[in-house]
Design an enzyme around this catalytic site. Structure first.
Site, PDB file in Angstrom:
ATOM      1  N   GLU A 177      36.086  53.342  34.946  1.00 20.64           N
ATOM      2  CA  GLU A 177      37.219  52.725  35.647  1.00 20.64           C
ATOM      3  C   GLU A 177      38.499  52.957  34.856  1.00 20.64           C
ATOM      4  OE1 GLU A 177      35.998  48.655  36.192  1.00 20.64           O
ATOM      5  OE2 GLU A 177      34.656  49.165  37.835  1.00 20.64           O
ATOM      6  N   HIS A 211      45.416  43.902  41.331  1.00 25.25           N
ATOM      7  CA  HIS A 211      44.539  45.070  41.466  1.00 25.25           C
ATOM      8  C   HIS A 211      45.266  46.077  42.344  1.00 25.25           C
ATOM      9  CE1 HIS A 211      41.089  47.606  42.145  1.00 25.25           C
ATOM     10  NE2 HIS A 211      40.382  46.863  41.315  1.00 25.25           N
ATOM     11  N   ARG A 221      45.496  49.393  35.173  1.00 32.88           N
ATOM     12  CA  ARG A 221      45.914  48.730  36.410  1.00 32.88           C
ATOM     13  C   ARG A 221      47.388  48.394  36.522  1.00 32.88           C
ATOM     14  NH1 ARG A 221      40.956  44.724  37.355  1.00 32.88           N
ATOM     15  NH2 ARG A 221      39.609  46.500  37.681  1.00 32.88           N
ATOM     16  N   HIS A 246      44.766  39.477  41.500  1.00 28.84           N
ATOM     17  CA  HIS A 246      43.336  39.702  41.288  1.00 28.84           C
ATOM     18  C   HIS A 246      42.753  38.907  40.118  1.00 28.84           C
ATOM     19  CE1 HIS A 246      39.622  41.989  41.300  1.00 28.84           C
ATOM     20  NE2 HIS A 246      39.814  42.382  40.046  1.00 28.84           N
ATOM     21  N   ARG A 285      44.279  43.025  31.330  1.00 24.03           N
ATOM     22  CA  ARG A 285      42.825  43.134  31.142  1.00 24.03           C
ATOM     23  C   ARG A 285      42.328  44.536  31.484  1.00 24.03           C
ATOM     24  NH1 ARG A 285      38.232  42.250  34.883  1.00 24.03           N
ATOM     25  NH2 ARG A 285      39.873  42.340  36.446  1.00 24.03           N
ATOM     26  N   SER A 335      35.896  41.340  32.164  1.00 19.48           N
ATOM     27  CA  SER A 335      35.919  39.879  32.332  1.00 19.48           C
ATOM     28  C   SER A 335      34.537  39.258  32.471  1.00 19.48           C
ATOM     29  CB  SER A 335      36.795  39.481  33.515  1.00 19.48           C
ATOM     30  OG  SER A 335      36.514  40.284  34.613  1.00 19.48           O
TER      31      SER A 335
HETATM   32  P1  FAD Z   1      34.106  31.961  38.963  1.00 21.50           P
HETATM   33  O1  FAD Z   1      33.039  32.946  39.207  1.00 21.50           O
HETATM   34  O2  FAD Z   1      35.358  32.098  39.728  1.00 21.50           O
HETATM   35  O3  FAD Z   1      33.498  30.542  39.248  1.00 21.50           O
HETATM   36  C1  FAD Z   1      34.325  29.400  39.227  1.00 21.50           C
HETATM   37  C2  FAD Z   1      33.483  28.224  39.625  1.00 21.50           C
HETATM   38  O4  FAD Z   1      34.193  27.018  39.407  1.00 21.50           O
HETATM   39  C3  FAD Z   1      33.096  28.205  41.098  1.00 21.50           C
HETATM   40  O5  FAD Z   1      31.778  27.754  41.172  1.00 21.50           O
HETATM   41  C4  FAD Z   1      34.020  27.159  41.700  1.00 21.50           C
HETATM   42  O6  FAD Z   1      33.498  26.535  42.841  1.00 21.50           O
HETATM   43  C5  FAD Z   1      34.063  26.183  40.536  1.00 21.50           C
HETATM   44  N1  FAD Z   1      35.203  25.278  40.552  1.00 21.50           N
HETATM   45  C6  FAD Z   1      36.519  25.594  40.525  1.00 21.50           C
HETATM   46  N2  FAD Z   1      37.250  24.474  40.539  1.00 21.50           N
HETATM   47  C7  FAD Z   1      36.388  23.431  40.578  1.00 21.50           C
HETATM   48  C8  FAD Z   1      36.531  22.028  40.627  1.00 21.50           C
HETATM   49  N3  FAD Z   1      37.735  21.424  40.658  1.00 21.50           N
HETATM   50  N4  FAD Z   1      35.410  21.275  40.637  1.00 21.50           N
HETATM   51  C9  FAD Z   1      34.182  21.824  40.654  1.00 21.50           C
HETATM   52  N5  FAD Z   1      33.986  23.162  40.621  1.00 21.50           N
HETATM   53  C10 FAD Z   1      35.074  23.936  40.578  1.00 21.50           C
HETATM   54  N6  FAD Z   1      35.282  41.357  36.749  1.00 21.50           N
HETATM   55  C11 FAD Z   1      34.546  42.278  36.101  1.00 21.50           C
HETATM   56  O7  FAD Z   1      34.340  42.176  34.886  1.00 21.50           O
HETATM   57  N7  FAD Z   1      34.015  43.320  36.786  1.00 21.50           N
HETATM   58  C12 FAD Z   1      34.206  43.498  38.112  1.00 21.50           C
HETATM   59  O8  FAD Z   1      33.677  44.432  38.695  1.00 21.50           O
HETATM   60  C13 FAD Z   1      34.992  42.562  38.805  1.00 21.50           C
HETATM   61  N8  FAD Z   1      35.237  42.718  40.127  1.00 21.50           N
HETATM   62  C14 FAD Z   1      35.927  41.747  40.789  1.00 21.50           C
HETATM   63  C15 FAD Z   1      36.103  41.866  42.151  1.00 21.50           C
HETATM   64  C16 FAD Z   1      36.748  40.877  42.867  1.00 21.50           C
HETATM   65  C17 FAD Z   1      36.945  41.014  44.345  1.00 21.50           C
HETATM   66  C18 FAD Z   1      37.230  39.731  42.188  1.00 21.50           C
HETATM   67  C19 FAD Z   1      37.922  38.631  42.936  1.00 21.50           C
HETATM   68  C20 FAD Z   1      37.075  39.617  40.818  1.00 21.50           C
HETATM   69  C21 FAD Z   1      36.428  40.622  40.111  1.00 21.50           C
HETATM   70  N9  FAD Z   1      36.241  40.531  38.737  1.00 21.50           N
HETATM   71  C22 FAD Z   1      35.504  41.472  38.077  1.00 21.50           C
HETATM   72  C23 FAD Z   1      36.657  39.335  38.008  1.00 21.50           C
HETATM   73  C24 FAD Z   1      35.437  38.432  37.810  1.00 21.50           C
HETATM   74  O9  FAD Z   1      34.676  38.410  38.991  1.00 21.50           O
HETATM   75  C25 FAD Z   1      35.831  37.029  37.458  1.00 21.50           C
HETATM   76  O10 FAD Z   1      36.764  37.019  36.428  1.00 21.50           O
HETATM   77  C26 FAD Z   1      34.622  36.233  36.996  1.00 21.50           C
HETATM   78  O11 FAD Z   1      33.589  36.341  37.923  1.00 21.50           O
HETATM   79  C27 FAD Z   1      35.003  34.798  36.772  1.00 21.50           C
HETATM   80  O12 FAD Z   1      33.843  34.080  36.472  1.00 21.50           O
HETATM   81  P2  FAD Z   1      33.955  32.552  36.101  1.00 21.50           P
HETATM   82  O13 FAD Z   1      32.581  32.079  35.803  1.00 21.50           O
HETATM   83  O14 FAD Z   1      35.002  32.362  35.083  1.00 21.50           O
HETATM   84  O15 FAD Z   1      34.511  31.862  37.429  1.00 21.50           O
HETATM   85  C1  SIN Z   2      36.856  46.656  40.414  1.00 24.04           C
HETATM   86  O1  SIN Z   2      35.695  46.843  40.766  1.00 24.04           O
HETATM   87  O2  SIN Z   2      37.778  47.456  40.559  1.00 24.04           O
HETATM   88  C2  SIN Z   2      37.166  45.366  39.792  1.00 24.04           C
HETATM   89  C3  SIN Z   2      36.835  45.451  38.379  1.00 24.04           C
HETATM   90  C4  SIN Z   2      37.476  44.337  37.646  1.00 24.04           C
HETATM   91  O3  SIN Z   2      38.262  43.586  38.199  1.00 24.04           O
HETATM   92  O4  SIN Z   2      37.179  44.242  36.456  1.00 24.04           O
END
Ligand code: FAD
Ligand code: SIN
Length: 531
Positions: free
Chosen positions: A120, A248, A295, A356, A391, A396
Site C-alpha cells: 500500500e 483516504h 495518503r 478516514h 498514519r 492501525s
Molecule cells: P473500533 O473498531 O472502531 O471499535 C470501537 C468500538 O467502540 C465499537 O464497538 C463501538 O461500538 C464502541 N463504542 C464507541 N463509543 C462507545 C460508547 N460511548 N459506549 C460503548 N461503546 C462504544 N486499518 C488498518 O490497519 N488496515 C486496514 O486495512 C484498514 N482499513 C480500513 C477501512 C475502513 C473502511 C475503515 C473505516 C477503517 C480502516 N482501517 C484500517 C482503520 C481501522 O479499521 C481502525 O482504526 C480500527 O479498526 C479501530 O479499531 P478500534 O478497536 O480502535 O475501534
Molecule cells: C485501505 O485498505 O486502503 C485502508 C487501509 C488503512 O486504512 O490502513
C-alpha cells in the site's frame, strides 16, 4: 454533576469500553486475571474494525526487514512520530500476527503456502497481510467468536458509556493538571432499559475508535463519533494531535451512500492508476511515487485536481488487469461496484477522498496508560506516537493489538493494588425530561458535519478555522444546555461527543502554525524545521 439513585450497580475487575480489535484483544488477554465487563454501544460486530479492508502490516519475509518498516512509518509521520514507539510496534508485529492466527484469524496465502503480502501507499515492500479485501471483518469474526464463549467476560451489547467516573463525582475539584485523577469506572446507558447503570471497575480500558463521523463524507460508520475522546477530555485527561485527521484518497464516488464505500489502497499497490476524468495522468506532478505516494499527498493531489478542474471525482483505473485477478484479490469491491453498474475490469472507478482515520486522540504512554490513573486507551481513540502527522496504511490494526497487549500486561501487574470506590453515587436524572423534538439533535449533527467538511477538511486556512470555531461554539452551548435538561439518550450523547471532537480538531489545527503531514493550512504552507 447529577446524583440520585435510579439504576443498577455492578463491579468488575476490568471494564472494557468498545468491541473493536483493541477492546476485544485486551479483554481476551486480561480475562484469565479477573472478571471482565465488555460494553459496546451496538452489536458486538458493529465496529470500524469490521470495515477494514486492506490488511495489517508486519515484516514477514525478506527482502523486507524491521528497519524498512520503521523508516516507512517515520517517513509518513512527517517528523512527529516517536521513534521508540515506532520500533516497539514494528518489532512486535510478528508476535501479534501469530496471536491473531492462534485466535483463529485467516490470512490469504499463495500457492506455495506463504502469506500473500499486499503493498500500500508509503510502504517500500510488500508487507500487508490480508484476508481478501475484507481483513477487518475476518479479524472481528475470529475474535468475536472466542469472546462470546469466554466465561470470564460479560458482554453487554447496546450499552452506551456516557461518562467516566472520577473524583469529580465525589464532589472534588478535578483539573487537567492534577496528576492523581483516578478512574473508578463509568456511567453506562443500558439502551434496552433506558437506565444509566454504574459500573465500577478497578481498571478501565477505553477502546472506542475514531471520530470520522464528524465529517459528511467519511468511510467510517455513523457511530464513529469520538465518544471515548470526548469522555476522557471531559474527565480532564490529555488529548493530542487531533489536527491530523486522515482523509483516504479513494472512496467510491456514490453521493447518496453514507458511509462512503472504501476502495482499498491495496488496489493501487496491485497496479491501479489514478486518472482525471479525461483519462490523463496527474500524480507525477505531485510525487515521484505517483499513485503509491503516502495518503496525505495523494488525497491533497486529488482535492487539488478536483477543485482546479471543477470535477466531482477522479478515476482509479484497473482495467489493464485481468478480470480473474481483480476478482480473486478484491471480490467485495468488484461486487460492490457491479451493484451500482460499474464493471471495474472494463470501466474506471470514480473515487473521492473521505475522512478516514483519527491519528491523534487520548494521549498514552508506551504501556497504554492515559494521564488518568487506572484508565488505559488503545486503538484509534488513542494517540501513541506511532502515526505522527500521518498514519502509514495498515499500521492501525497493528497498533491496536500492540497497545492492547501492553495495557493488558501493565493492568495485570497492577490490579492487585486497586480497590473499588464504593462512595461513587448513582447517576441522577432528576429534573430532566425527554427532549421536546429530535430535530434539535439531528439538525445540529448535520450542521456539525457541514462545518467540519467545509472548513476543516483536507485544505484549511486561518479564516476557515475561525469560522468553524465560531459556529461550533453556538452548537456547543445549545447542546450542553439541552444535555443538562434532558434524559440521557444515545443520539444526544453522540452529538455532544462529536462536537467535542470537532472542537479539538479545530483548536489543535489553530495551534499548529505550519503545514505538516495531514494538516495543510494555506496561511502557513511550509513545514517548520522543528515542531
Ligand atoms: P473500533 O473498531 O472502531 O471499535 C470501537 C468500538 O467502540 C465499537 O464497538 C463501538 O461500538 C464502541 N463504542 C464507541 N463509543 C462507545 C460508547 N460511548 N459506549 C460503548 N461503546 C462504544 N486499518 C488498518 O490497519 N488496515 C486496514 O486495512 C484498514 N482499513 C480500513 C477501512 C475502513 C473502511 C475503515 C473505516 C477503517 C480502516 N482501517 C484500517 C482503520 C481501522 O479499521 C481502525 O482504526 C480500527 O479498526 C479501530 O479499531 P478500534 O478497536 O480502535 O475501534
Ligand atoms: C485501505 O485498505 O486502503 C485502508 C487501509 C488503512 O486504512 O490502513
Amino acid at each position: 454533576m447529577r446524583t440520585k439513585d435510579t439504576s443498577s450497580r455492578k463491579k468488575y475487575d476490568f471494564l472494557v469500553i468498545g468491541s473493536g480489535i483493541a477492546g476485544l484483544s485486551f479483554a481476551l488477554k486480561v480475562a484469565g486475571h479477573g472478571r471482565v465487563c465488555l460494553i459496546t454501544k451496538q452489536k458486538l460486530e458493529e465496529t470500524n474494525t469490521s470495515y477494514a479492508q486492506g490488511g495489517i502490516s508486519s515484516v514477514t519475509y525478506q527482502p523486507d526487514d524491521f528497519e524498512k518498516h520503521v523508516a516507512d512509518t517515520l517517513n509518513a509521520g512527517a517528523g512527529v512520530c516517536n521513534e521508540e514507539v515506532v520500533r516497539m510496534v514494528v518489532n512486535e508485529a510478528p508476535e501479534q500476527i501469530d496471536q491473531l492466527l492462534k485466535w483463529g484469524t485467516h490470512f490469504d496465502k499463495t500457492k506455495d503456502g506463504k502469506f500473500d503480502l499486499h503493498r500500500e501507499g508509503g510502504h517500500s515492500e510488500n508487507r500487508i497481510l490480508h484476508h481478501k479485501d475484507n481483513t477487518g471483518f475476518e479479524i472481528q469474526r475470529a475474535l468475536s467468536t472466542i469472546i462470546r464463549n469466554n466465561p470470564n467476560i460479560d458482554l453487554l451489547e447496546n450499552h452506551f458509556a456516557v461518562e467516566l467516573i472520577t473524583q469529580h463525582h465525589l464532589g472534588e475539584m478535578v483539573n487537567r493538571w492534577r496528576k492523581d485523577i483516578q478512574c473508578y469506572g463509568a456511567y453506562v446507558l443500558n439502551r434496552t432499559t433506558n437506565k444509566v447503570d454504574t459500573i465500577l471497575a478497578k481498571v478501565t480500558m477505553m477502546a472506542t475508535g475514531g471520530v470520522g463521523a464528524v465529517y459528511q463524507v467519511t468511510t467510517n460508520p455513523v457511530f464513529a463519533t469520538g465518544d471515548g475522546i470526548g469522555m476522557v477530555y471531559r474527565a480532564k485527561g490529555m488529548v493530542e494531535n487531533m489536527e491530523f485527521m486522515q482523509f483516504h484518497p479513494t472512496s467510491l464516488y456514490n453521493p447518496k451512500e453514507r458511509p462512503s464505500f472504501l476502495i482499498t489502497e491495496a488496489m493501487r499497490g496491485f497496479g491501479g492508476i489514478l486518472k482525471r476524468k479525461d483519462g490523463s495522468l496527474f500524480m507525477h506532478k505531485y510525487d515521484v511515487r505517483e499513485s503509491l505516494a503516502p495518503r496525505d499527498i495523494v488525497a491533497r493531489a486529488i482535492d487539488n485536481e478536483m477543485k482546479t478542474h471543477g470535477d466531482d471525482f477522479v478515476f482509479l483505473d484497473v482495467t489493464h488487469k485481468s478480470e480473474e485477478e481483480i476478482k480473486k484479490h478484491f471480490p467485495n469491491i468488484f461486487q460492490k461496484c457491479l451493484s451500482i453498474g460499474i464493471d471495474i475490469s472494463k470501466q474506471m472507478i470514480p473515487v473521492v477522498p473521505a475522512a478516514h482515520y483519527t491519528c491523534g486522540g487520548i494521549k498514552v504512554d508506551m504501556k497504554a496508560r492515559t494521564t488518568i490513573n487506572r484508565l488505559y486507551a488503545a486503538g484509534e481513540c488513542s494517540s501513541t506516537g506511532l502515526h505522527g502527522a500521518n498514519r502509514l496504511a495498515s499500521n492501525s490494526l497493528l497498533e491496536a493489538l500492540v497497545y492492547a497487549d501492553a495495557a493488558a500486561k501493565d493492568a495485570i501487574n497492577n490490579i492487585g493494588a486497586y480497590t473499588f470506590c464504593d462512595k461513587v453515587p448513582e447517576w441522577n436524572d432528576e429534573g430532566t425530561s425527554i427532549p421536546e423534538e429530535m430535530v434539535l439533535i439531528t439538525q445540529s449533527k448535520k450542521e456539525l458535519e457541514q462545518i467540519m467538511t467545509t472548513y476543516v477538511g483536507i485544505v484549511r486556512s486561518n479564516l476557515r478555522l475561525k469560522r468553524a470555531l465560531d459556529r461550533l461554539e453556538i452548537l456547543y452551548h445549545e447542546t450542553e444546555s439541552l444535555f443538562q435538561r434532558s434524559v440521557v439518550s444515545e443520539p444526544l450523547c453522540e452529538l455532544r461527543n462529536a462536537i467535542q471532537a470537532g472542537y479539538l480538531i479545530i483548536k489543535h489545527a489553530q495551534q499548529r502554525r505550519e503545514s505538516r503531514g495531514l494538516h495543510y493550512n494555506i496561511d502557513y504552507p511550509n513545514q517548520l524545521e522543528t515542531h
